[in-house]
Design an enzyme around this catalytic site. Structure first.
Site: not given
Length: 296
Positions: A13, A41
Site C-alpha cells: 500500500d 493496484h
C-alpha cells in the site's frame, strides 16, 4: 535503463501502482512476477478508477505487453473476470497484449475454502489473510500437487488431476477444519469454462522476456505487497506466501540476475499494514481515523 523492478519497501500500500503506471508509459513490457489476486493496484485514469489484481498496470496503456510470470498464483476465474471487466471499459486484451506463463500455478476454490476455514479456526490468532486462497495455493505448489496452466493442454488429464485434488481437499476440510466440503461438479465446470478463455494467453514467458531484453525492449517488473510481508524477510508469520523483494524477479519471471539493471523501492511517509501482526507505530483515536480517511 532498460530493465527496472518496482517493489514495496514497507508492508504494501505504498502507492506502487501509481509509480508503475507512470513508468509504464515508457516501458514496452510490464511483468507481474509474484503473489496473486490478494494484491491490488488502484489507478485513476482521467477520473476513472481501475483496480488491477492480476493484470499488470501496463494494460491501461496502448501498445504495452503485459506478462503474468511463473512466480504468480492465478485464479483462472478471477483472471477471466478481470479481462472481461477491462474489455467492458474499452481496454480489450488479446494474446499480443497479455501473456500468461504456462508454469504459473492456479488458485482453485478449495484453496479459498481452506484459507477461510483456517482463519476462522484460529480466531484471535488469525494471520489476517485476504481469504483468496493464495497461501494454500503456494503450499500445493511446494508439495508438488498444484495445478499449472500447462495442465490445461490436456482436458482429460486436467479433469482427472482436479477431481483427485478436490477429493483430498474435501477430506481435509471436513475432518480437520470441520468445514463444509465443496461440490466437485461445480468446481470442474467453472474451471473448464475458464480454460477455454485463458488458453489463448498462455505463453513460454521466460523465453518471451529473454527475447524482449535481448532485443532492447524496456521491461518493467511490477512487485506486489512489500518486503515486510516477504515470506522469508518479513514479520513472519504475519506475512504473505511469496517473496516480495527484487530478487523474486529472477525466479518469478525466469530472467537472469544480470538482466535486471535497477530496483526502485517505494515507501510513503507513514506506514500502514493490512491484517494481523506487529505494528509498533500504530496510533489510535481521531488522528488515526483522519489519516485512514485521507489515505482512502
Amino acid at each position: 535503463m532498460k530493465t527496472v523492478a518496482v517493489v514495496g519497501a514497507q508492508w504494501g500500500d505504498e502507492g506502487k501502482g501509481k509509480i508503475v503506471d507512470l513508468l509504464a508509459i515508457d516501458a514496452d513490457v510490464v511483468v507481474r512476477f509474484q503473489g496473486g489476486n490478494n494484491a491490488a493496484h488502484t489507478l485513476v485514469v482521467n477520473g476513472e478508477k481501475f483496480i488491477l489484481r492480476l493484470i499488470p498496470a501496463g494494460a491501461l496503456h496502448p501498445g504495452k505487453v503485459c506478462v503474468i510470470g511463473n512466480g504468480t498464483v492465478v485464479d483462472p476465474v478471477a483472471l477471466v473476470e478481470e479481462i472481461a471487466n477491462l474489455k467492458r471499459r474499452g481496454r480489450a486484451l488479446g494474446p499480443d497484449d497479455l501473456k500468461l506463463s504456462y508454469d504459473a500455478h492456479m488458485v482453485m476454490p478449495y484453496h479459498r475454502a481452506i484459507d477461510r476455514a483456517r482463519e476462522a479456526r484460529l480466531g484471535k490468532r488469525a494471520i489476517g489473510t485476504t481469504g483468496f486462497g493464495i497461501g494454500p495455493a503456494y503450499e500445493d505448489k511446494m508439495a508438488r500437487v498444484g495445478l499449472r496452466f500447462d495442465d490445461l493442454s490436456d482436458r482429460a488429464a486436467f479433469t482427472e488431476k482436479l477431481t483427485r485434488n478436490i477429493s483430498e481437499k474435501n477430506l481435509y476440510l471436513k475432518t480437520v477444519l470441520k468445514a463444509q466440503p465443496l461440490k466437485p461438479r461445480e468446481i470442474i465446470e467453472a474451471a473448464l469454462k475458464a480454460r477455454t478463455r485463458v488458453q489463448r494467453y498462455l505463453c513460454d514467458t521466460p523465453a518471451f522476456l529473454h527475447a524482449a531484453i535481448r532485443g532492447g525492449k524496456r521491461v518493467l517488473f511490477e512487485g506486489a505487497h512489500g518486503v515486510m510481508l516477504d515470506i522469508d524477510h518479513g514479520t513472519y508469520p504475519f506475512v504473505t506466501s511469496s517473496n516480495c523483494g527484487a530478487s523474486a524477479v529472477f525466479g518469478g519471471a525466469g530472467v537472469a540476475p544480470g538482466q535486471l539493471e535497477a530496483v526502485l523501492g517505494i515507501s510513503k511517509v507513514y506506514t500502514t499494514r493490512v491484517g494481523g501482526g506487529p505494528f509498533p507505530s500504530e496510533i489510535f483515536g481521531k488522528l488515526a481515523d483522519s489519516l485512514r480517511e485521507d489515505d482512502a
